[in-house]
Design a protein around this motif. Structure first.
Motif, short mmCIF file in Angstrom:
data_model
loop_
_atom_site.label_atom_id
_atom_site.label_comp_id
_atom_site.label_asym_id
_atom_site.label_seq_id
_atom_site.Cartn_x
_atom_site.Cartn_y
_atom_site.Cartn_z
N GLN A 71 1.24 -7.04 -5.37
CA GLN A 71 -0.33 -6.21 -6.11
C GLN A 71 -0.49 -4.90 -5.19
O GLN A 71 0.29 -5.01 -4.10
N TYR A 108 -3.97 1.05 -10.46
CA TYR A 108 -4.24 0.24 -9.66
C TYR A 108 -5.22 0.59 -8.20
O TYR A 108 -5.78 1.77 -8.58
N PRO A 109 -6.06 0.22 -8.15
CA PRO A 109 -6.83 -0.02 -7.25
C PRO A 109 -6.50 1.03 -6.24
O PRO A 109 -5.65 1.36 -5.29
N TYR A 138 -10.77 -6.33 1.91
CA TYR A 138 -9.81 -6.31 1.15
C TYR A 138 -9.12 -8.13 0.97
O TYR A 138 -8.89 -8.65 0.28
N LEU A 145 -1.82 -1.24 -3.93
CA LEU A 145 -3.31 -0.98 -3.43
C LEU A 145 -2.55 0.55 -3.22
O LEU A 145 -1.61 0.53 -2.00
N ALA A 154 0.62 -1.18 -0.26
CA ALA A 154 0.08 -0.52 0.24
C ALA A 154 1.37 1.00 0.04
O ALA A 154 1.63 1.60 0.71
#
Length: 222
Positions: A159, A171-172, A180, A161, A137
């Motif tokens: 991944q 990217y989300p 999540y 975020l 993140a």
């Protein structure tokens, strides 16, 4: 024990993160994920100690620290980012509770990725990275530390975020919360490694145990 080491190289990693490679003292041995206290060997800064994780591997001839600069006050990281090759740092004894215990999920927030860099690099070098994944993140895409290297090492098993929409939009945007975790993790019996701001670490560690993770399988710096 203190060691005075000279800066060998400084590389810009992101807009506010630099990697410092310094001399490695003789018989200085660490495990991936460990850290030391660092200060600047200049008058008035010698006792301003801050903890930084090694992002190099133990078998390399240098030590590397990947350090985010905070420029809103005249603190240690601001001063570090003003240093040049040839300047000196002081490193001390090795410590740290973040160690690899087996395949699992790494969860990092911002500069909290740094304890995981050495672990992931060592696993990649040893051919043991498969089966691990990373959730990382950041505020914006520009803040992602070592993005190209993480992509190269982990492929689809990383991944990203973001907390703010910016950059490519690929990217989300959101936060690592219970929804999540339930969406992206199917097996909560695995190992989990968590590092980031203190509040994030506590929240995610609590969420993981609430969702079924064993408390002793959630690894974070205590």
């Amino acid at each position: 024990m203190e060691h005075i080491v000279r800066i060998l190289d400084i590389a810009q990693v992101t807009h506010n993160v630099k990697a410092f490679r310094v001399e490695k003292p003789d018989d200085y041995v660490f495990e991936p994920g460990q850290a030391t206290e660092v200060s600047i060997n200049q008058q008035g800064w010698e006792d301003e100690k801050r903890p930084f994780t090694f992002t190099s591997l133990n078998d390399q001839h240098y030590l590397e620290f990947t350090i985010k600069g905070y420029f809103d006050h005249d603190g240690v990281t601001n001063k570090l980012h003003s240093l040049v090759t040839g300047d000196e740092l002081i490193v001390r004894d090795i410590w740290g509770a973040i160690a690899y215990k087996g395949e699992g999920t790494f969860i990092a927030g911002g500069a909290g990725i740094t304890p995981f860099i050495s672990i992931l690099r060592q696993l990649h070098k040893d051919g043991r990275l498969q089966g691990n994944q990373l959730f990382f993140a950041n505020q914006t895409e520009d803040d992602i530390i070592y993005k190209d290297e993480l992509d190269q090492m982990l492929g689809n098993n990383v991944q990203y975020l973001l907390s703010r929409a910016q950059g490519s939009g690929k990217y989300p945007v959101g936060r690592i919360d219970a929804d999540y975790l339930k969406t992206h993790i199917k097996d909560f019996s695995q190992h989990f490694y968590v590092c980031g701001p203190d509040e994030m670490v506590k929240d995610i560690s609590d969420l993981l145990t609430d969702l079924g993770a064993q408390p002793d399988a959630v690894v974070f710096e205590k």
